[in-house]
Design a protein around this motif. Sequence first.
Motif, mmCIF file in Angstrom:
data_model
loop_
_atom_site.group_PDB
_atom_site.id
_atom_site.type_symbol
_atom_site.label_atom_id
_atom_site.label_comp_id
_atom_site.label_asym_id
_atom_site.label_seq_id
_atom_site.Cartn_x
_atom_site.Cartn_y
_atom_site.Cartn_z
ATOM 1 N N THR A 292 0.717 -1.325 -0.051
ATOM 2 C CA THR A 292 0.005 -0.147 -0.085
ATOM 3 C C THR A 292 0.751 1.301 -0.059
ATOM 4 O O THR A 292 0.242 2.205 -0.915
ATOM 5 C CB THR A 292 -0.899 0.270 1.220
ATOM 6 O OG1 THR A 292 -1.591 -1.162 1.404
ATOM 7 C CG2 THR A 292 -1.890 1.036 1.244
ATOM 8 N N ASP A 386 -5.144 -2.544 -6.796
ATOM 9 C CA ASP A 386 -4.796 -3.400 -5.755
ATOM 10 C C ASP A 386 -5.471 -4.741 -5.748
ATOM 11 O O ASP A 386 -6.644 -4.743 -6.284
ATOM 12 C CB ASP A 386 -5.004 -2.641 -4.350
ATOM 13 C CG ASP A 386 -4.370 -3.218 -3.087
ATOM 14 O OD1 ASP A 386 -3.366 -4.084 -3.443
ATOM 15 O OD2 ASP A 386 -4.675 -2.799 -2.037
ATOM 16 N N GLU A 387 -4.807 -5.701 -5.333
ATOM 17 C CA GLU A 387 -5.302 -6.935 -5.504
ATOM 18 C C GLU A 387 -5.980 -7.330 -6.795
ATOM 19 O O GLU A 387 -6.945 -7.690 -7.059
ATOM 20 C CB GLU A 387 -6.397 -7.113 -4.303
ATOM 21 C CG GLU A 387 -6.373 -6.807 -2.985
ATOM 22 C CD GLU A 387 -5.098 -7.613 -2.361
ATOM 23 O OE1 GLU A 387 -4.770 -8.780 -2.982
ATOM 24 O OE2 GLU A 387 -4.543 -7.272 -1.474
ATOM 25 N N GLY A 540 -6.696 -7.398 1.864
ATOM 26 C CA GLY A 540 -6.449 -6.166 2.111
ATOM 27 C C GLY A 540 -6.611 -5.464 3.144
ATOM 28 O O GLY A 540 -5.623 -4.648 3.816
HETATM 29 MG MG MG Z 1 -2.680 -4.646 0.409
#
Ligand code: MG
Length: 682
Positions: A292, A386-387, A540
């Motif tokens: 992150t 993200d992801e 996350g």
């Molecule tokens: Mg993450």
Amino acid sequence: MIDYNSIPVTMVKGVSAAKQQELHAFGISTVADLLLYFPYRYEDFHVRRLDEVKDGEKITIEGRIVSTPVVQRFGKKSKVTVRIMVEEWLVSATWFNRPYMREQLTQGRDVVVTGKWDQRRLQITVATSEFADRGAMRKDTLQPVYSVRGKITQNWMRKTIAQAMLQFSETISEVLPAELMRRYRLMPRKQAIAALHNPQDAQAGKQARRRMVYEELLLFQLKLHAFRALNRERADGVAHEASNTQVKEFVRSLPFELTDGQKGAVTDILADMRSPYCMNRLLQGDVGSGKTVVSAIALYASVCSGYQGALMVPTEILAEQHMRSLMKLFEPHGIQIALLTGSVTGRKRKDVLAGLQMGAIDILVGTHALIQEDVFFKRLGLVVTDEQHRFGVNQRSILRRKGMNPDVLLMTATPIPRTLAITAFGDMDVTSIKDRPAGRKPIKTYWVKHEMLERVLGFIRREVDQGRQAYMICPLIEESDKLDVQNAIDVHVQMQQAFPNLSVGLLHGRMSAAEKDEAMRAFSSGSTHLLVSTTVIEVGVDVPNSTLMIIMDAERFGLSQLHQLRGRVGRGEHQSYCVLIADPKSEVGKERMRIMTETEDGFELSQRDLELRGPGDFFGTKQSGLPEFKLADMASDFAVLEQAREDAAELIGMENFWTTAEYRPLHDMLKQEQLFQGELLD
Ligand code: MG
Ligand code: ADP
């Protein structure tokens, strides 16, 4: 190009308009499609020696009939039995429901029979048989078996492909450069295609397959390389101009020192962002490796350069969490952040959209809706996803269609085995974070049976007494998310009864966005001690004070999912634990639990997951973007893939690749094919 490529399949004798329709469903419309429709296995009609066959095997044996046939009838059913001398053994052969065989099974006749072998009774249940005095005995000892369905039968397919070979095999021309053919001693194309449909023996079939797999993978890798080369040539990306001092200052303002892996990732990403090429980078890092903050630095650099950035995540819960943490990081720098998810509606949504278009918003955080629909940026410079493994869509092509060409950074915590990475993300540059923030202790993982639940509850109490927090995950019940939710609700009630003095929270997919956010906030702030949740927190979620992850019915989860869930703890300095509560019935289920207790290394885990599940299932459903190969198999053709990758780089890197006549067939094939969905080469 090979002539047969554009010839409609109806030119093959015996393919009517009706059959053409049927074949269409197989993806076959041209003669070339038909000839490249390879069998998925072969039936082995080799005559075998009886001392080398096993009980229950399907075998072919040869012998002489030494008795008169005996016919038994049971109503409509019947059974003909005869004795055959095979080598020095007396074998009993049985034909079911073919009473007419009786006439043919005369003593002294030589026969070849194929069927299922019963070792104990020296008996064979015959599927097919041939007689020596009826002309030539079977020559094709390996019969192709094609994938067929509907009105297309196995026999029809065999006959039709043989017919197509007869009519068109002369038009199959070579596509591989002579030098590569020599280097790997590859069979010529025509011969290989013929041998795949009708191999003389197993060895020939193997060589033919090797050749066609190489061709397929080389072509695939050429496409990826060509695409990258094209991207370099274009140089129409955003050249970010953030200065080193600006970025360094920001990094210094962070509450911790970056790990070496994070520093390396930042260096790679900033270099890409500064160049005029379009960044297309995948950042891999195991759960908890700290991706992150790397994306935050990239977003900061984009804003410093006068552009807008977007952070796209798969769930609303994650969007809210990122929003909160980025706000903490960015607000002191006067950067404006906004949130856009499905639950941001009406007036609020209008304001966000206007702010984006005017340039008043610097960074947008949200679910995948943020790069689609009616969202327009003033100057979009960077998109971070993200992801990534949760998204199937090809974001680049969506963005391009909107006339935008920002730098793209994809992040994933699902460690992808190297070979799959080359396939799925072969057109990308990859950076891996291999270390973790200092001071992290390995998570202790236990696998216990359901009857141990009482003791697990004691464990929760101990952790909470020490100021820590815990998650309890309830699984998916079949495919029904309604039952799923009900189960979580039930467990929540149970836990409230078990812990009357603790604050027990609940989180599931059917709650409203506001309720979910509230539940997450309460847990983040520490006012909830135990959070009963479905898998909505799988990816996350970051609450460093939580140290205990309890997974109910853990056998219902896949390995990578278990690993993701476990990754919710072990994010701070405290010792963390993961407890798998499971009574798996299958061996595979037990193996998964064992692997979880044995390793915490995401890469090793995913490699073992791949072995357990096979590559097709690795990414779950079809959304993976993994290309489908006709012959190549990602599990067994690793080495060829890597070789093809090198060779493709060498070819594309040659000065005269696009102008040399010898490579014409390759050029033509490249131009014809699409790279991925929506990504045309030219
Ligand atoms: Mg993450
Ligand atoms: P992931 O890679 O799984 O997305 P996160 O980015 O959520 O990991 O980071 C996990 C936790 O580690 C967060 O609480 C984050 O603040 C913390 N963290 C990240 N980098 C460092 C670092 N270099 N030193 C200490 N803690 C860090």
